[in-house]
Write a protein that holds these residues in place. Structure first.
Motif, PDB file in Angstrom:
ATOM      1  N   ALA A 138     -77.370  13.734 -11.267  1.00 47.84           N
ATOM      2  CA  ALA A 138     -78.532  13.073 -10.664  1.00 47.84           C
ATOM      3  C   ALA A 138     -78.490  11.567 -10.919  1.00 47.84           C
ATOM      4  CB  ALA A 138     -79.828  13.672 -11.209  1.00 47.84           C
ATOM      5  N   ALA A 139     -78.066  11.184 -12.100  1.00 47.08           N
ATOM      6  CA  ALA A 139     -77.958   9.754 -12.405  1.00 47.08           C
ATOM      7  C   ALA A 139     -76.940   9.085 -11.481  1.00 47.08           C
ATOM      8  CB  ALA A 139     -77.565   9.551 -13.868  1.00 47.08           C
ATOM      9  N   PHE A 140     -75.765   9.706 -11.317  1.00 43.85           N
ATOM     10  CA  PHE A 140     -74.717   9.118 -10.488  1.00 43.85           C
ATOM     11  C   PHE A 140     -75.033   9.176  -9.003  1.00 43.85           C
ATOM     12  CE2 PHE A 140     -72.245   9.843 -14.356  1.00 43.85           C
ATOM     13  CZ  PHE A 140     -71.555   8.645 -14.453  1.00 43.85           C
ATOM     14  N   ALA A 141     -75.675  10.242  -8.567  1.00 44.18           N
ATOM     15  CA  ALA A 141     -75.898  10.430  -7.129  1.00 44.18           C
ATOM     16  C   ALA A 141     -77.218   9.856  -6.635  1.00 44.18           C
ATOM     17  CB  ALA A 141     -75.844  11.920  -6.793  1.00 44.18           C
ATOM     18  N   LEU A 142     -78.224   9.791  -7.492  1.00 45.03           N
ATOM     19  CA  LEU A 142     -79.550   9.347  -7.049  1.00 45.03           C
ATOM     20  C   LEU A 142     -79.983   8.036  -7.707  1.00 45.03           C
ATOM     21  CD1 LEU A 142     -81.440  12.768  -7.304  1.00 45.03           C
ATOM     22  CD2 LEU A 142     -80.180  11.885  -5.362  1.00 45.03           C
ATOM     23  N   VAL A 143     -79.983   8.015  -9.016  1.00 44.49           N
ATOM     24  CA  VAL A 143     -80.561   6.890  -9.751  1.00 44.49           C
ATOM     25  C   VAL A 143     -79.726   5.618  -9.606  1.00 44.49           C
ATOM     26  CG1 VAL A 143     -81.278   6.055 -12.019  1.00 44.49           C
ATOM     27  CG2 VAL A 143     -81.696   8.438 -11.383  1.00 44.49           C
ATOM     28  N   PHE A 144     -78.429   5.694  -9.894  1.00 44.65           N
ATOM     29  CA  PHE A 144     -77.600   4.486  -9.866  1.00 44.65           C
ATOM     30  C   PHE A 144     -77.526   3.845  -8.477  1.00 44.65           C
ATOM     31  CE2 PHE A 144     -75.106   6.206 -13.728  1.00 44.65           C
ATOM     32  CZ  PHE A 144     -76.071   5.742 -14.603  1.00 44.65           C
ATOM     33  N   PRO A 145     -77.334   4.623  -7.409  1.00 39.52           N
ATOM     34  CA  PRO A 145     -77.292   3.966  -6.091  1.00 39.52           C
ATOM     35  C   PRO A 145     -78.606   3.271  -5.719  1.00 39.52           C
ATOM     36  CG  PRO A 145     -76.331   6.156  -5.943  1.00 39.52           C
ATOM     37  CD  PRO A 145     -76.946   6.040  -7.301  1.00 39.52           C
ATOM     38  N   ILE A 146     -79.736   3.917  -6.000  1.00 41.53           N
ATOM     39  CA  ILE A 146     -81.023   3.299  -5.664  1.00 41.53           C
ATOM     40  C   ILE A 146     -81.305   2.112  -6.579  1.00 41.53           C
ATOM     41  CG2 ILE A 146     -83.525   3.680  -5.834  1.00 41.53           C
ATOM     42  CD1 ILE A 146     -82.358   4.544  -3.163  1.00 41.53           C
ATOM     43  N   LEU A 147     -80.987   2.240  -7.849  1.00 40.49           N
ATOM     44  CA  LEU A 147     -81.181   1.129  -8.775  1.00 40.49           C
ATOM     45  C   LEU A 147     -80.343  -0.074  -8.348  1.00 40.49           C
ATOM     46  CD1 LEU A 147     -82.464   0.067 -11.366  1.00 40.49           C
ATOM     47  CD2 LEU A 147     -80.571   1.094 -12.637  1.00 40.49           C
ATOM     48  N   LYS A 148     -79.099   0.185  -7.964  1.00 36.88           N
ATOM     49  CA  LYS A 148     -78.235  -0.893  -7.492  1.00 36.88           C
ATOM     50  C   LYS A 148     -78.814  -1.538  -6.229  1.00 36.88           C
ATOM     51  CE  LYS A 148     -73.760  -1.932  -5.626  1.00 36.88           C
ATOM     52  NZ  LYS A 148     -72.748  -1.392  -4.774  1.00 36.88           N
ATOM     53  N   THR A 149     -79.291  -0.736  -5.314  1.00 37.72           N
ATOM     54  CA  THR A 149     -79.861  -1.247  -4.063  1.00 37.72           C
ATOM     55  C   THR A 149     -81.108  -2.093  -4.342  1.00 37.72           C
ATOM     56  OG1 THR A 149     -79.008   0.693  -2.901  1.00 37.72           O
ATOM     57  CG2 THR A 149     -80.706  -0.573  -1.779  1.00 37.72           C
ATOM     58  N   LEU A 150     -81.959  -1.620  -5.241  1.00 37.91           N
ATOM     59  CA  LEU A 150     -83.156  -2.382  -5.605  1.00 37.91           C
ATOM     60  C   LEU A 150     -82.793  -3.699  -6.296  1.00 37.91           C
ATOM     61  CD1 LEU A 150     -85.464   0.523  -6.843  1.00 37.91           C
ATOM     62  CD2 LEU A 150     -85.773  -0.881  -4.789  1.00 37.91           C
ATOM     63  N   MET A 151     -81.806  -3.647  -7.186  1.00 42.84           N
ATOM     64  CA  MET A 151     -81.388  -4.871  -7.870  1.00 42.84           C
ATOM     65  C   MET A 151     -80.773  -5.866  -6.891  1.00 42.84           C
ATOM     66  SD  MET A 151     -79.901  -3.656 -11.543  1.00 42.84           S
ATOM     67  CE  MET A 151     -79.529  -5.341 -11.999  1.00 42.84           C
ATOM     68  N   LEU A 152     -79.993  -5.363  -5.942  1.00 43.15           N
ATOM     69  CA  LEU A 152     -79.401  -6.241  -4.950  1.00 43.15           C
ATOM     70  C   LEU A 152     -80.488  -6.885  -4.090  1.00 43.15           C
ATOM     71  CD1 LEU A 152     -76.669  -7.299  -4.041  1.00 43.15           C
ATOM     72  CD2 LEU A 152     -76.539  -5.403  -2.431  1.00 43.15           C
ATOM     73  N   SER A 153     -81.528  -6.126  -3.783  1.00 42.26           N
ATOM     74  CA  SER A 153     -82.675  -6.703  -3.068  1.00 42.26           C
ATOM     75  C   SER A 153     -83.325  -7.792  -3.910  1.00 42.26           C
ATOM     76  CB  SER A 153     -83.708  -5.627  -2.735  1.00 42.26           C
ATOM     77  OG  SER A 153     -83.227  -4.782  -1.731  1.00 42.26           O
ATOM     78  N   GLY A 154     -83.383  -7.570  -5.211  1.00 42.72           N
ATOM     79  CA  GLY A 154     -83.913  -8.589  -6.104  1.00 42.72           C
ATOM     80  C   GLY A 154     -83.116  -9.878  -6.048  1.00 42.72           C
ATOM     81  N   VAL A 155     -81.804  -9.762  -5.934  1.00 37.14           N
ATOM     82  CA  VAL A 155     -80.947 -10.948  -5.787  1.00 37.14           C
ATOM     83  C   VAL A 155     -81.198 -11.593  -4.424  1.00 37.14           C
ATOM     84  CG1 VAL A 155     -78.565 -11.766  -5.607  1.00 37.14           C
ATOM     85  CG2 VAL A 155     -79.184 -10.124  -7.397  1.00 37.14           C
ATOM     86  N   HIS A 156     -81.269 -10.773  -3.367  1.00 36.95           N
ATOM     87  CA  HIS A 156     -81.488 -11.307  -2.019  1.00 36.95           C
ATOM     88  C   HIS A 156     -82.806 -12.068  -1.902  1.00 36.95           C
ATOM     89  CE1 HIS A 156     -78.626  -8.101  -0.232  1.00 36.95           C
ATOM     90  NE2 HIS A 156     -77.971  -9.204  -0.542  1.00 36.95           N
ATOM     91  N   PHE A 157     -83.836 -11.542  -2.539  1.00 36.65           N
ATOM     92  CA  PHE A 157     -85.154 -12.168  -2.451  1.00 36.65           C
ATOM     93  C   PHE A 157     -85.429 -13.122  -3.618  1.00 36.65           C
ATOM     94  CE2 PHE A 157     -85.574  -8.461   0.306  1.00 36.65           C
ATOM     95  CZ  PHE A 157     -86.133  -9.046   1.421  1.00 36.65           C
ATOM     96  N   ARG A 158     -84.369 -13.444  -4.344  1.00 39.40           N
ATOM     97  CA  ARG A 158     -84.405 -14.411  -5.454  1.00 39.40           C
ATOM     98  C   ARG A 158     -85.383 -14.016  -6.565  1.00 39.40           C
ATOM     99  NH1 ARG A 158     -83.415 -19.194  -1.422  1.00 39.40           N
ATOM    100  NH2 ARG A 158     -81.159 -18.986  -1.401  1.00 39.40           N
ATOM    101  N   LEU A 159     -85.490 -12.723  -6.783  1.00 36.24           N
ATOM    102  CA  LEU A 159     -86.290 -12.228  -7.905  1.00 36.24           C
ATOM    103  C   LEU A 159     -85.405 -12.056  -9.141  1.00 36.24           C
ATOM    104  CD1 LEU A 159     -88.361  -9.552  -5.973  1.00 36.24           C
ATOM    105  CD2 LEU A 159     -89.112 -11.838  -6.667  1.00 36.24           C
ATOM    106  N   LEU A 160     -84.100 -11.934  -8.916  1.00 29.76           N
ATOM    107  CA  LEU A 160     -83.105 -11.835  -9.987  1.00 29.76           C
ATOM    108  C   LEU A 160     -82.113 -12.979  -9.831  1.00 29.76           C
ATOM    109  CD1 LEU A 160     -82.307  -7.999  -9.958  1.00 29.76           C
ATOM    110  CD2 LEU A 160     -83.716  -9.223 -11.596  1.00 29.76           C
ATOM    111  N   THR A 161     -81.565 -13.416 -10.934  1.00 34.01           N
ATOM    112  CA  THR A 161     -80.572 -14.487 -10.885  1.00 34.01           C
ATOM    113  C   THR A 161     -79.176 -13.904 -10.719  1.00 34.01           C
ATOM    114  OG1 THR A 161     -80.200 -14.492 -13.267  1.00 34.01           O
ATOM    115  CG2 THR A 161     -81.994 -15.885 -12.434  1.00 34.01           C
ATOM    116  N   ARG A 162     -78.217 -14.792 -10.581  1.00 32.49           N
ATOM    117  CA  ARG A 162     -76.833 -14.343 -10.414  1.00 32.49           C
ATOM    118  C   ARG A 162     -76.285 -13.647 -11.658  1.00 32.49           C
ATOM    119  NH1 ARG A 162     -73.233 -19.606  -9.711  1.00 32.49           N
ATOM    120  NH2 ARG A 162     -71.614 -18.057  -9.881  1.00 32.49           N
TER     121      ARG A 162
END
Length: 145
Positions: free
Chosen positions: A57-81
């Motif tokens: 579940a971690a590999f198939a559900l949690v990590f992909p969504i977490l990565k997608t959310l974090m990448l959105s954070g980078v796109h919307f400048r909520l997270l730094t490089r």
């Protein structure tokens, strides 16, 4: 702009891929159904091995969504490089589940009980993972410029 929208689309496409048929099985006793999805596979695994179900579940559900959310954070400048190395790690962990699904299909075929054919969900899930990898790579290149 296309990176943002492509990544946001994954927030819809990943959950769709979890309920889409990964494989169609004819007489496959392990799963008790003719359609195998990520969620049905996890449910079956949960009944026999809870620890492994949590890992999958971690590999198939949690990590992909977490990565997608974090990448959105980078796109919307909520997270730094500085988040980019963690994104790369999550991408590698997210891809591991594709290997696991392939192993399930090979094992089912090797048992010789019935037949297993890939479903459209397997292609969708693979496309989501690959799109996520490409979006992360393109974002990293853009941020580093």
């Amino acid at each position: 702009m296309i990176l943002k929208w492509g990544n946001l689309a994954l927030l819809v496409l990943f959950p769709l891929a979890w309920i889409a048929p990964l494989a169609h099985a004819g007489l496959l006793p392990f799963f008790g159904t003719s359609q195998i999805t990520v969620l049905s596979g996890l449910r079956t695994l949960w009944q026999s091995d809870v620890a492994l179900a949590v890992i999958v579940a971690a590999f198939a559900l949690v990590f992909p969504i977490l990565k997608t959310l974090m990448l959105s954070g980078v796109h919307f400048r909520l997270l730094t490089r500085r988040a980019l190395p963690l994104l790369a790690l999550l991408g590698k962990l997210s891809m591991a589940d594709m290997f696991l699904i392939a192993v399930y299909i090979v094992l089912a075929k090797g048992v010789g009980v019935g037949r297993v054919e890939p479903g459209w969900g397997l292609y969708l899930f693979t496309a989501c993972v690959l799109a996520s990898i490409l979006l992360t790579f393109a974002t990293m290149r853009q941020v580093r410029r």
